[in-house]
Every structure is written in structure tokens, then in C-alpha cells.
Enzyme design. Structure first.
Site, PDB file in Angstrom:
ATOM      1  N   GLU A  25       0.842  -1.201   0.000  1.00  0.00           N
ATOM      2  CA  GLU A  25       0.000   0.000   0.000  1.00  0.00           C
ATOM      3  C   GLU A  25       0.878   1.252   0.000  1.00  0.00           C
ATOM      4  OE1 GLU A  25      -3.684   1.863   2.663  1.00  0.00           O
ATOM      5  OE2 GLU A  25      -2.190   0.584   3.641  1.00  0.00           O
ATOM      6  N   LYS A  65      -9.839   1.441  -2.230  1.00  0.00           N
ATOM      7  CA  LYS A  65      -9.990   1.022  -0.827  1.00  0.00           C
ATOM      8  C   LYS A  65     -11.335   1.453  -0.267  1.00  0.00           C
ATOM      9  CE  LYS A  65      -7.376   1.295   3.546  1.00  0.00           C
ATOM     10  NZ  LYS A  65      -6.184   1.908   4.173  1.00  0.00           N
ATOM     11  N   CYS A 102      -5.122  -3.150   3.101  1.00  0.00           N
ATOM     12  CA  CYS A 102      -4.829  -2.852   4.507  1.00  0.00           C
ATOM     13  C   CYS A 102      -6.032  -2.962   5.459  1.00  0.00           C
ATOM     14  CB  CYS A 102      -4.168  -1.483   4.608  1.00  0.00           C
ATOM     15  SG  CYS A 102      -3.244  -1.238   6.162  1.00  0.00           S
TER      16      CYS A 102
END
Length: 271
Positions: free
Chosen positions: A43, A114, A161
Site C-alpha cells: 500500500e 480502498k 490494509c
């Protein structure tokens, strides 16, 4: 036996976008030397630091930020997962945090924005509101990796994440046919030392899938990152893990193991 070789790049990115790009490219080239099918970066591989710099680093896709890695994918004939970078949105103060999958021709095969943003306040630890600088995505993405060697196609579920803490995300990906789950991350040391491996292994076990998790390490972004990039098999066994510091970790995935474990433990959606 169907196999897929993956190489995970572990970085310690900071606020210098150009230097980060050079380091990412150098490590990706080093990873490509082991002839993997897929190289995966973590990331925010181009920038870690204050919110203003994240906004300034945003670009269109495809664009200048993806060009050199696209050329590497073409030259080596490999898939490359750009863990995430800032993608311009309709809100100039909040770009997307976007994962980009490049095919062996260097073309964008899939993008994932995300969905779950890092809005937390940890006692004696990090406090952050990622939503102040990032626009969330809305869709799950499962991409197909067409094998250039004539082998089986592979379904890759994309996440980033903090998504890791939401098991329903991975059930959606598994229901969409994913047999490998990608979790590029910039996981903090404060939470990662207790949660990182546990959560990765849980997602693998729950879904009978491989998990590949390239990670940031070090304090380049002010907040110390946990590192420990790893590959977990569908039984929840860690089959490869990076040591501390930037570098590359490689693993060969026995894709037949997914079907074997799902047959023994039929916990997949719709079963």
C-alpha cells in the site's frame, strides 16, 4: 500440479515520491529475477507522510506514476500488483487509495479503490482519519490472471490494509471466485505486532484461499509500520515471511491446495 510463483516487495516509503518510485522499481526488478508470475507491492508505495503530500501525489490512471512499472511488466512478461497509490477523484482534497493490477502487456487489468478507511484512535498508539484525505471506493473487485505459460487462470481478490478487519469483504471475494486474496498494507507496528498475522491467517482459513500481503516497514511515513510481508496458505500456514527491512520474499503457491482444502472444509458461500 498448478503452481503460481509470487514475489512480495517490502518497502519503507517516505515523502519523496521520486525516490520511492526508484526504490520500488529496483526492488520489483530484483523480484522479477526469480521469474515470478506475479510481483506485488505494498500500500502507498509511492508516498507515506502528511495528508497534503498524499493529495499532491495523486495522478490519473494510467499515468506517469504507473509507466515504469508497466514497462517492467511488458519486458519481463509478468503481472504486477501496484499495492496502492493516490488516484485523482472528483474531490481534489480526497483522492482514492487505489490498487492497480498490470497485466504482462503493461496494461491495467483491474483497479480497486480502498473501501474501509483507517479512522482510528489507539490508546498510546496512532490516531488517524484516513477519510479526511481519501475518498472511499464502493465495489469489490476480483480479477482474472490469465496464465502466460498455458496454465490455469487464477482469480485474484483485491483489498487494501484496513479492509483486512472486515471479514465480509473476503467472503464477497471468495463468492466471486477468488482463490488468492491480496492485502497490500501499511499496517502500523502498534497494531500489527498483535493483529497482522492473526488476521491474515484468519482470512485464509475462513475462505480456504491463499493470502498474499506485501507490506510497508520502518518509520519513513512518521508512523512506524510493522512490515512482515507474508504469504499464507489456505490452511492458515505461513509459508513465506519477510524479515525486517526492505526486500523481497518469494513463494510458490500450489493452487490445487485450494480445491483440496475447500473439499475437506466446505465453508464457502453458497455451500
Amino acid at each position: 500440479m498448478a503452481k503460481l510463483r509470487v514475489a512480495l516487495v517490502q518497502l519503507s516509503a517516505d515523502t519523496d515520491v521520486e525516490a520511492n518510485a526508484r526504490r520500488a522499481l529496483a526492488l520489483a526488478e530484483s523480484a522479477a529475477a526469480s521469474h515470478p508470475d506475479l510481483v506485488a507491492l505494498p500500500e502507498t508505495f509511492l508516498y507515506r507522510g502528511p495528508s497534503a503530500g498524499f493529495r499532491e501525489s495523486a495522478s490519473e490512471l494510467p499515468g506517469s506514476r504507473t509507466g515504469q512499472l508497466a514497462e517492467l511488466a511488458r519486458r519481463m512478461g509478468i503481472w504486477i500488483l501496484l499495492g496502492s497509490l493516490a488516484e485523482r477523484s472528483d474531490d481534489p482534497r480526497r483522492p482514492y487509495n487505489t490498487s492497480v493490477l498490470l497485466d504482462p502487456e503493461g496494461r491495467i487489468a483491474a483497479t480497486y479503490r480502498k473501501r474501509h478507511l483507517f479512522d482510528v484512535s489507539i490508546d498510546a498508539g496512532p490516531s488517524d482519519r484516513e477519510s479526511d484525505r481519501t475518498k472511499p471506493g464502493t465495489e469489490s473487485v476480483v480479477a482474472t490472471l490469465t496464465r502466460v505459460d498455458g496454465g490455469v487462470d487464477v482469480r485474484l481478490g483485491l483489498s487494501i490494509c484496513f479492509d483486512l478487519r472486515f471479514p465480509e469483504v473476503y467472503r464477497e471475494l471468495a463468492a466471486g471466485g477468488a482463490t488468492i486474496l491480496a492485502v497490500p498494507a501499511n499496517f502500523t507496528e502498534a497494531t500489527g505486532r498483535d493483529h497482522w498475522e492473526v488476521l491474515l491467517r484468519a482470512r485464509a482459513i475462513e475462505n480456504g484461499a491463499f493470502v498474499i500481503a506485501p507490506a510497508q516497514c520502518g518509520s519513513g511515513g512518521a508512523t512506524l509500520a510493522h512490515g512482515r510481508s507474508m504469504v499464507v496458505d489456505p490452511w492458515g500456514i505461513v509459508i513465506a515471511q519477510a524479515p525486517d527491512g526492505p526486500g523481497v520474499v518469494t513463494a510458490d503457491l500450489d493452487l490445487d491446495r485450494v480445491a483440496t482444502i475447500r473439499r475437506q472444509l466446505p465453508t464457502q458461500p453458497g455451500r
